[in-house]
Scaffold this active site. Structure first.
Site, PDB file in Angstrom:
ATOM      1  N   LYS A  32       0.852  -1.186   0.000  1.00 49.99           N
ATOM      2  CA  LYS A  32       0.000   0.000   0.000  1.00 49.99           C
ATOM      3  C   LYS A  32       0.889   1.237   0.000  1.00 49.99           C
ATOM      4  O   LYS A  32       1.764   1.400   0.861  1.00 49.99           O
ATOM      5  CB  LYS A  32      -0.912   0.045   1.230  1.00 49.99           C
ATOM      6  N   ASP A  59      -3.439   4.342  -2.086  1.00 50.51           N
ATOM      7  CA  ASP A  59      -4.452   4.792  -1.134  1.00 50.51           C
ATOM      8  C   ASP A  59      -4.407   6.308  -0.979  1.00 50.51           C
ATOM      9  O   ASP A  59      -3.828   6.828  -0.018  1.00 50.51           O
ATOM     10  CB  ASP A  59      -4.212   4.096   0.211  1.00 50.51           C
ATOM     11  N   LYS A  61      -7.370   8.253  -1.336  1.00 51.07           N
ATOM     12  CA  LYS A  61      -8.660   8.682  -0.787  1.00 51.07           C
ATOM     13  C   LYS A  61      -9.182   9.965  -1.448  1.00 51.07           C
ATOM     14  O   LYS A  61      -9.484  10.950  -0.767  1.00 51.07           O
ATOM     15  CB  LYS A  61      -8.562   8.871   0.725  1.00 51.07           C
ATOM     16  N   ASP A  64     -13.625  14.835  -4.171  1.00 51.66           N
ATOM     17  CA  ASP A  64     -13.780  16.129  -4.822  1.00 51.66           C
ATOM     18  C   ASP A  64     -15.017  16.051  -5.712  1.00 51.66           C
ATOM     19  O   ASP A  64     -15.748  15.053  -5.685  1.00 51.66           O
ATOM     20  CB  ASP A  64     -12.528  16.469  -5.650  1.00 51.66           C
ATOM     21  N   THR A 116     -10.848   3.773  10.205  1.00 49.16           N
ATOM     22  CA  THR A 116     -10.803   2.983  11.433  1.00 49.16           C
ATOM     23  C   THR A 116     -10.369   3.815  12.637  1.00 49.16           C
ATOM     24  O   THR A 116     -10.441   3.341  13.769  1.00 49.16           O
ATOM     25  CB  THR A 116      -9.870   1.764  11.277  1.00 49.16           C
ATOM     26  N   GLN A 186      -5.850   3.937  16.075  1.00 47.04           N
ATOM     27  CA  GLN A 186      -6.992   3.234  15.515  1.00 47.04           C
ATOM     28  C   GLN A 186      -8.003   2.972  16.625  1.00 47.04           C
ATOM     29  O   GLN A 186      -7.653   2.849  17.794  1.00 47.04           O
ATOM     30  CB  GLN A 186      -6.555   1.887  14.914  1.00 47.04           C
ATOM     31  N   ARG A 207       2.452  -0.515  10.757  1.00 49.27           N
ATOM     32  CA  ARG A 207       3.491  -0.468  11.789  1.00 49.27           C
ATOM     33  C   ARG A 207       3.845  -1.813  12.427  1.00 49.27           C
ATOM     34  O   ARG A 207       5.026  -2.045  12.712  1.00 49.27           O
ATOM     35  CB  ARG A 207       3.080   0.558  12.862  1.00 49.27           C
TER      36      ARG A 207
END
Length: 229
Positions: A32, A59, A61, A64, A116, A186, A207
């Site tokens: 990702k 990713d 996101k 618009d 999340t 999270q 992580r």
């Protein structure tokens, strides 16, 4: 449907990424690339990853007006990435524009439902959404299905209902995956075993793998728990 572990490569430079990926030798995990690494590098970097055999979840996101998102997706889908994200809260027309822009490519659009890091209290007090959080996710998933997206990004807690009540063909990509109860920033987290039980297609792990003493070993542990051989 395919299942896999996607590694969230949240690094601040190409050099940091290269140091990390060396742990994997000839293995080509699904990666990702989010804001940080994408902005720290360029499209040539993404092209090189793809040429080297990596599958890429881009990713970004996007959120618009439909025409702006359509044009952005046209540029990004030319890279040959596997997934690109847009925010489901941008509405059906915006998601339709994103899907339309990927015609004649192999890129799939994923709609982000609720991050999340969002919990019920935040959604009510800051976003002024007074519905139950799972209900919002399910409604956004239904909108994403109507818009023609290939899947959604949600927590593993919501994936089972999406699969069983909305569409089993809607890809569920789920971040917030941990081996234990450490949440960091999270809120709606789950273990790989719960994700597998809840019919998740892809888990996204950052992580716990990228900051592990032995990233390759950590990656294999997540694959094993998610029943990827």
């Amino acid at each position: 449907m395919e299942r896999d572990v996607i590694i969230a490569c949240d690094f601040d430079s190409e050099n940091r990424f290269k140091q990390f990926i060396q742990y994997f030798r000839d293995k080509k995990p699904f990666l990702k690339v989010g804001y940080q690494l994408f902005y720290a590098t360029n499209k040539a970097f993404i092209n090189q990853l793809i040429q080297n055999g990596y599958r890429i979840f881009l990713d970004l996101k996007l959120h618009d007006i439909p025409n702006t998102v359509r044009n952005a997706i046209k540029e990004l889908s030319n890279l040959g990435v596997n997934f690109i994200t847009v925010h489901a809260s941008g509405g059906i027309k915006m998601m339709e524009a994103a899907v339309e822009a990927t015609k004649n490519t192999n890129t799939k659009i994923l709609a982000v439902t609720q991050l999340t890091s969002i919990n019920q209290a935040t959604m009510e007090s800051e976003l002024l959404i007074d519905r139950k959080l799972p209900d919002v996710v399910y409604h956004y998933a239904l909108n994403a299905l109507h818009a023609g997206t290939s899947g959604i990004v949600c927590s593993a807690q919501e994936a089972k209902y999406v699969k069983e009540k909305i569409s089993n063909d809607l890809i569920c990509v789920c971040p917030g995956i941990r081996m234990d109860e450490s949440k960091n920033d999270q809120h709606r987290i789950a273990t790989p075993k719960i994700a597998y039980k809840n019919k998740v297609d892809y888990i996204v792990v950052g992580r716990p793998i990228t900051q592990a003493k032995n990233p390759l070993k950590a990656y294999h542990q997540y694959c094993q728990e998610f029943q990827i051989k």
